[in-house]
Design an enzyme around this catalytic site. Structure first.
Site, PDB file in Angstrom:
ATOM      1  N   HIS A   1      30.140  49.999  97.929  1.00 47.56           N
ATOM      2  CA  HIS A   1      28.688  50.148  98.058  1.00 47.56           C
ATOM      3  C   HIS A   1      28.055  48.851  98.540  1.00 47.56           C
ATOM      4  O   HIS A   1      27.728  47.977  97.742  1.00 47.56           O
ATOM      5  CB  HIS A   1      28.106  50.541  96.706  1.00 47.56           C
ATOM      6  CG  HIS A   1      28.708  51.794  96.149  1.00 47.56           C
ATOM      7  ND1 HIS A   1      29.948  51.830  95.562  1.00 47.56           N
ATOM      8  CD2 HIS A   1      28.232  53.067  96.118  1.00 47.56           C
ATOM      9  CE1 HIS A   1      30.215  53.074  95.168  1.00 47.56           C
ATOM     10  NE2 HIS A   1      29.196  53.842  95.499  1.00 47.56           N
TER      11      HIS A   1
ATOM     12  N   LEU B   1      25.697  55.667  85.596  1.00 48.67           N
ATOM     13  CA  LEU B   1      24.334  55.136  85.591  1.00 48.67           C
ATOM     14  C   LEU B   1      23.650  55.385  84.256  1.00 48.67           C
ATOM     15  O   LEU B   1      23.871  56.403  83.615  1.00 48.67           O
ATOM     16  CB  LEU B   1      23.539  55.745  86.747  1.00 48.67           C
ATOM     17  CG  LEU B   1      24.036  55.261  88.117  1.00 48.67           C
ATOM     18  CD1 LEU B   1      23.543  56.179  89.239  1.00 48.67           C
ATOM     19  CD2 LEU B   1      23.607  53.830  88.380  1.00 48.67           C
TER      20      LEU B   1
ATOM     21  N   ASP C   1      17.503  52.951  90.790  1.00 52.80           N
ATOM     22  CA  ASP C   1      16.788  54.220  90.610  1.00 52.80           C
ATOM     23  C   ASP C   1      17.572  55.153  89.694  1.00 52.80           C
ATOM     24  O   ASP C   1      17.014  55.775  88.795  1.00 52.80           O
ATOM     25  CB  ASP C   1      16.583  54.902  91.969  1.00 52.80           C
ATOM     26  CG  ASP C   1      15.689  54.095  92.886  1.00 52.80           C
ATOM     27  OD1 ASP C   1      14.550  53.799  92.487  1.00 52.80           O
ATOM     28  OD2 ASP C   1      16.142  53.745  93.991  1.00 52.80           O
TER      29      ASP C   1
ATOM     30  N   HIS D   1      24.174  53.178 101.195  1.00 50.98           N
ATOM     31  CA  HIS D   1      24.471  53.163  99.757  1.00 50.98           C
ATOM     32  C   HIS D   1      25.961  53.032  99.429  1.00 50.98           C
ATOM     33  O   HIS D   1      26.363  52.071  98.775  1.00 50.98           O
ATOM     34  CB  HIS D   1      23.922  54.425  99.074  1.00 50.98           C
ATOM     35  CG  HIS D   1      24.546  54.684  97.742  1.00 50.98           C
ATOM     36  ND1 HIS D   1      24.127  54.064  96.586  1.00 50.98           N
ATOM     37  CD2 HIS D   1      25.618  55.453  97.387  1.00 50.98           C
ATOM     38  CE1 HIS D   1      24.896  54.449  95.579  1.00 50.98           C
ATOM     39  NE2 HIS D   1      25.802  55.294  96.031  1.00 50.98           N
TER      40      HIS D   1
ATOM     41  N   SER E   1      21.132  63.084  55.780  1.00 51.21           N
ATOM     42  CA  SER E   1      22.286  63.976  55.930  1.00 51.21           C
ATOM     43  C   SER E   1      23.576  63.213  56.193  1.00 51.21           C
ATOM     44  O   SER E   1      24.645  63.605  55.756  1.00 51.21           O
ATOM     45  CB  SER E   1      22.063  64.937  57.103  1.00 51.21           C
ATOM     46  OG  SER E   1      20.890  65.672  56.909  1.00 51.21           O
TER      47      SER E   1
ATOM     48  N   GLU F   1      20.668  60.426  70.393  1.00 50.43           N
ATOM     49  CA  GLU F   1      22.100  60.241  70.137  1.00 50.43           C
ATOM     50  C   GLU F   1      22.797  59.468  71.249  1.00 50.43           C
ATOM     51  O   GLU F   1      23.619  58.588  71.000  1.00 50.43           O
ATOM     52  CB  GLU F   1      22.802  61.607  69.956  1.00 50.43           C
ATOM     53  CG  GLU F   1      22.363  62.389  68.743  1.00 50.43           C
ATOM     54  CD  GLU F   1      21.098  63.207  68.997  1.00 50.43           C
ATOM     55  OE1 GLU F   1      20.608  63.216  70.149  1.00 50.43           O
ATOM     56  OE2 GLU F   1      20.610  63.841  68.047  1.00 50.43           O
TER      57      GLU F   1
ATOM     58  N   HIS G   1      29.009  66.701  58.844  1.00 48.85           N
ATOM     59  CA  HIS G   1      28.850  68.134  59.128  1.00 48.85           C
ATOM     60  C   HIS G   1      29.885  68.550  60.177  1.00 48.85           C
ATOM     61  O   HIS G   1      29.564  69.024  61.253  1.00 48.85           O
ATOM     62  CB  HIS G   1      27.425  68.442  59.576  1.00 48.85           C
ATOM     63  CG  HIS G   1      26.386  68.107  58.537  1.00 48.85           C
ATOM     64  ND1 HIS G   1      26.230  66.834  58.022  1.00 48.85           N
ATOM     65  CD2 HIS G   1      25.484  68.876  57.888  1.00 48.85           C
ATOM     66  CE1 HIS G   1      25.269  66.836  57.111  1.00 48.85           C
ATOM     67  NE2 HIS G   1      24.796  68.066  57.003  1.00 48.85           N
TER      68      HIS G   1
ATOM     69  N   HIS H   1      25.052  74.471  65.225  1.00 48.14           N
ATOM     70  CA  HIS H   1      25.326  73.210  64.538  1.00 48.14           C
ATOM     71  C   HIS H   1      26.774  73.081  64.072  1.00 48.14           C
ATOM     72  O   HIS H   1      27.179  72.012  63.612  1.00 48.14           O
ATOM     73  CB  HIS H   1      24.396  73.056  63.327  1.00 48.14           C
ATOM     74  CG  HIS H   1      22.997  72.687  63.698  1.00 48.14           C
ATOM     75  ND1 HIS H   1      22.285  73.376  64.658  1.00 48.14           N
ATOM     76  CD2 HIS H   1      22.174  71.699  63.261  1.00 48.14           C
ATOM     77  CE1 HIS H   1      21.086  72.822  64.782  1.00 48.14           C
ATOM     78  NE2 HIS H   1      21.003  71.801  63.950  1.00 48.14           N
TER      79      HIS H   1
HETATM   80  C1  LIG Z   1      25.930  59.153  85.596  1.00 48.21           C
HETATM   81  C2  LIG Z   1      26.188  58.983  87.039  1.00 48.21           C
HETATM   82  N1  LIG Z   1      25.925  60.019  87.859  1.00 48.21           N
HETATM   83  C3  LIG Z   1      26.194  59.899  89.182  1.00 48.21           C
HETATM   84  C4  LIG Z   1      26.735  58.766  89.701  1.00 48.21           C
HETATM   85  C5  LIG Z   1      27.083  58.653  91.173  1.00 48.21           C
HETATM   86  N2  LIG Z   1      26.125  57.738  91.806  1.00 48.21           N
HETATM   87  C6  LIG Z   1      26.445  56.478  92.069  1.00 48.21           C
HETATM   88  S1  LIG Z   1      25.148  55.608  92.633  1.00 48.21           S
HETATM   89  C7  LIG Z   1      24.149  56.954  92.560  1.00 48.21           C
HETATM   90  C8  LIG Z   1      22.691  56.883  92.896  1.00 48.21           C
HETATM   91  C9  LIG Z   1      22.360  55.869  93.840  1.00 48.21           C
HETATM   92  O1  LIG Z   1      21.000  55.568  93.802  1.00 48.21           O
HETATM   93  P1  LIG Z   1      20.490  54.269  93.117  1.00 48.21           P
HETATM   94  O2  LIG Z   1      20.808  54.292  91.702  1.00 48.21           O
HETATM   95  O3  LIG Z   1      19.075  54.143  93.496  1.00 48.21           O
HETATM   96  O4  LIG Z   1      21.348  53.137  93.787  1.00 48.21           O
HETATM   97  P2  LIG Z   1      21.171  52.540  95.266  1.00 48.21           P
HETATM   98  O5  LIG Z   1      21.624  53.575  96.212  1.00 48.21           O
HETATM   99  O6  LIG Z   1      19.751  52.219  95.425  1.00 48.21           O
HETATM  100  O7  LIG Z   1      22.061  51.359  95.271  1.00 48.21           O
HETATM  101  C10 LIG Z   1      24.838  58.052  92.103  1.00 48.21           C
HETATM  102  C11 LIG Z   1      24.252  59.407  91.956  1.00 48.21           C
HETATM  103  C12 LIG Z   1      26.988  57.719  88.800  1.00 48.21           C
HETATM  104  N3  LIG Z   1      27.530  56.578  89.194  1.00 48.21           N
HETATM  105  N4  LIG Z   1      26.692  57.851  87.483  1.00 48.21           N
HETATM  106 MG   LIG Z   2      18.003  53.121  94.815  1.00 50.47          MG
END
Ligand SMILES: Cc1ncc(C[n+]2csc(CCOP(=O)(O)OP(=O)(O)O)c2C)c(N)n1
Ligand SMILES: [Mg+2]
Length: 673
Positions: free
Chosen positions: A35, A125, A164, A271, A391, A418, A468, A480
């Site tokens: 990336h 993410l 993002d 990206h 609990s 959680e 539980h 549950h």
């Molecule tokens: C939980 C999760 N879902 C999906 C992805 C796959 N993924 C990697 S980066 C990304 C999104 C990229 O957008 P952003 O976070 O804005 O990064 P940028 O492209 O701006 O570097 C996704 C969906 C991931 N790494 N983690």
């Molecule tokens: Mg972004």
């Protein structure tokens, strides 16, 4: 022409920033995957942070006084690796060239414990930013507990770069909401506001006002416009964030993904794929670099950025001096720190364990009483629950809540969050000094699974308290009642699961969990009361550390009956019924498959003699996984569908988890063998 000197920077700074960009681009290009876009956009801000503000010592990535840096947007790993290399961590240019190669120090996403200087495993993410909330809680607690006079042993900030995607993921909303509530002012998030994610422009799906959102969380929000290169504005915001004393900070920094790429800047194409050799050459040319050369590091760049080593050594030296005088004055506190660093609690936990019996008791209750007994002697263990404190029995006697105005509190009210609880605990654990535990209903382990997986992968010493743990919870019904959860957790490598069979085993499970060094532990505990085994009749509860052990031994067993947790007493009763018919059943308690499988073959074969093919296993959940112990002739007693809302005894009866059913299944297996 990109080759200009931006506000707040010198020509040399620009050269350093370009070096970071090009190393990232070259690393991705050579690996043919990765990336590049994010590092290109974020190079200036992170360069400024790492050279002017972040306090660290490349020679000692574990120095306790350091600031933490978490690249929550882990896909931008080449940015972090470039910074680590350039500032002089134990990472070479060859390591950068080996980006994403088999067992290199530079895997696709940053991995904790693998690359020096990586504070948390990131990539999924939302995890990193939530870990950072845990790190900020840890900082607050450590400072409140240890800092004396003006010694400020624990006086560090936690910086995060989030994207993002990090802000879109639900877990970050949970974690940041809590961070705002707790006023974690040492947490500073730099939001890479580049308007782009994989599908395209964020206008496709992400249009809320992020600034207002974080303001509503009670964060200090600053928006820095421009193009990610105006370091006068950025530094001003950073200084404000550092000076802020009551709230966590987020700096929404407008940047451009793939900055400097004529064809891909501001597009999702920058990206997650190499830009292509032609484009890389074009960019280098535009910046006045030799387009034919790769992995170029100008001498003066290295010289300038490696000053981090001198600065870092000096910072650590000053801290060490401070710590030495602190040690003279507060030797006990100091010992607590060094003990914790070495993974010692400084007390004999076994001696503190309560003894239970003969009355029956829910294992969650035994867990609560064990915590009452242990926790006053373990000041570096932080408890909590995701709003199920009464609990989960997780709140120990006389403990105070950890709150904004009470940072010495040792009990964290996670709220109904959680996922964040798990990720935050991982962040607390990652620092190495504190051990976190947190409770919820076992069925909601599903809400935490992504963070449990990260704990297992990274070896975070997090303790998950799941009460539980079966249909034994009764009336709350199928929503549950965990069914597939034990099996589901068992599929996660390096996660240790313990499902104790009675109160005394629960006490030992805590001892084991606290002392366990290799990674996270999940404790599965009952809601319902279960018998406390008479240990004058059965081997001691400390056997739990072998993972499985014989409760009823036979010289020549006709059948082996295996069980876990609340089903152990049912197995024992079933065996008694069989004994009345002269059928010799060896009853095996299996609180932890993982620990059992770590024993040597001789022991395993003594518990489960391979020549005894007639076998029964009983566990109030799905069968998945049991066949390895049951073999061809074994019979499993468990649950196929979901549970039912009814009193728990009715549930056990109707699902056929009874002593009679055990005896019948045993006879069937003996017949079939
Ligand atoms: C939980 C999760 N879902 C999906 C992805 C796959 N993924 C990697 S980066 C990304 C999104 C990229 O957008 P952003 O976070 O804005 O990064 P940028 O492209 O701006 O570097 C996704 C969906 C991931 N790494 N983690
Ligand atoms: Mg972004």
């Amino acid at each position: 022409m990109q080759n200009k000197v931006n506000p707040g920077l010198t020509e040399l700074d620009e050269l350093c920033i370009q070096t970071i960009r090009f190393l990232s681009m070259d690393g991705v290009q050579k690996a043919k995957s990765g990336h590049p876009g994010m590092p290109m956009g974020m190079a200036p801000a992170t360069y400024v942070l790492w050279t002017k503000y972040l306090r660290y010592n490349p020679a000692n990535p574990k120095w306790l006084g350091r600031d933490r840096f978490v690249l929550s947007a882990g896909h931008g790993s080449m940015l972090l690796y470039s910074l680590l290399y350039l500032t002089g961590y134990d990472l070479s240019l060859d390591d950068l060239k080996n980006f994403r190669q088999w067992k290199s120090k530079t895997p696709g996403h940053p991995e904790f414990g693998h690359t020096p200087g990586v504070e948390a495993t990131t990539g999924p993410l939302g995890q990193g930013i939530s870990n950072a909330v845990g790190m900020a809680i840890a900082q607050k607690y450590l400072a409140a507990y240890f800092n004396r006079d003006n010694s400020n042993i624990f006086d560090y900030n936690i910086y995060v770069v989030a994207s993002d995607g990090d802000l879109q993921e639900g877990v970050s909303s949970e974690a940041c909401s809590l961070a705002g509530h707790l006023g974690l002012d040492r947490l500073i998030v730099i939001y890479d506001d580049n308007h782009i994610s994989i599908d395209g422009n964020t206008s496709l799906s992400f249009t809320e006002d992020r600034a207002k959102r974080f303001e509503a969380y009670n964060w200090y929000v600053q928006v820095v416009g421009g193009d990610g290169n105006d370091m006068i504005s950025f530094e001003k915001a950073l200084k404000n964030a550092i000076a802020e004393k009551t709230r966590p900070s987020i700096i929404n920094l407008r940047t451009h993904i793939g900055y400097g790429s004529p064809n891909f800047q501001d597009t999702h194409k920058a990206h997650g794929a190499p830009l292509g050799e032609d484009e890389v050459k074009l960019i280098k040319k535009n910046f006045g670099w030799d387009p034919e050369k790769t992995f170029q590091v100008p001498e003066k760049v290295l010289e300038s950025m490696r000053k981090a080593k001198i600065k870092g050594a000096e910072l650590e030296k000053q801290w060490n001096e401070k710590f030495q005088s602190y040690t003279k004055k507060y030797s006990e506190l100091s010992k607590l720190i060094t003990d914790a660093q070495a993974g010692r609690f400084g007390v004999d936990i076994e001696k503190l364990l309560p003894k239970f019996g003969p009355e029956p008791m829910a294992t969650r209750q035994a867990s609560g009483k064990t915590l009452d007994a242990l926790m006053p002697s373990l000041p570096l263990v932080l408890g909590g629950s995701a709003d199920l404190t009464p609990s989960n029995n997780t709140r120990f006697k006389d403990v105070e809540d950890f709150q904004k105005d009470k940072p010495t509190g040792r009990y964290i009210r996670y709220g109904v969050r959680e996922h964040a609880m798990a990720a935050i605990m991982n962040g607390i654990a990652a620092g190495g000094l504190l051990r976190p535990y947190g409770g919820t209903f076992f069925c909601f382990s599903d809400y935490m699974r992504p963070a449990i997986r990260m704990a297992a992968m990274s070896g975070y010493r997090t303790i998950f308290v799941f009460t539980h743990d079966s249909i034994g919870l009764g009336e709350d019904g199928p929503t549950h009642q965990p069914i597939e959860h034990t099996a589901a957790l068992r599929t996660i490598p390096n996660l240790l699961i313990i499902r104790p069979a009675d109160a005394n085993e629960t006490a030992y499970a805590w001892k084991f969990a606290l002392e366990y060094k290799a990674g996270p532990v999940a404790l599965l505990l009952t809601r319902q009361s279960i018998p406390t085994l008479d240990r004058s009749k059965y081997p001691p509860a400390s056997n739990i550390e072998k993972g499985a052990y014989i409760l009823v031994k036979q010289e020549k067993p006709d059948i082996i009956i295996m069980a876990t947790g609340s089903e152990v007493p049912i197995a024992l009763e079933g065996a008694e019924k069989l004994a009345a018919e002269n059928i010799k059943a060896q009853v095996v308690n299996m609180p932890s498959w993982e620990l059992f499988e770590a024993q040597d073959k001789t022991y395993r074969d003594s518990v489960l003699p391979p020549n005894v093919k007639a076998r029964v296993a009983i566990e109030a959940g799905v069968e998945l996984g049991w066949s390895k112990y049951l073999g061809d002739k074994g019979v499993f007693l468990g649950i196929k569908g979901f549970g039912v809302s009814a009193p728990y005894k009715v549930c056990y009866e109707k699902f056929g988890l009874t002593p009679d059913a055990v005896a019948d299944a045993a006879k069937k297996s003996i017949q079939d063998k």
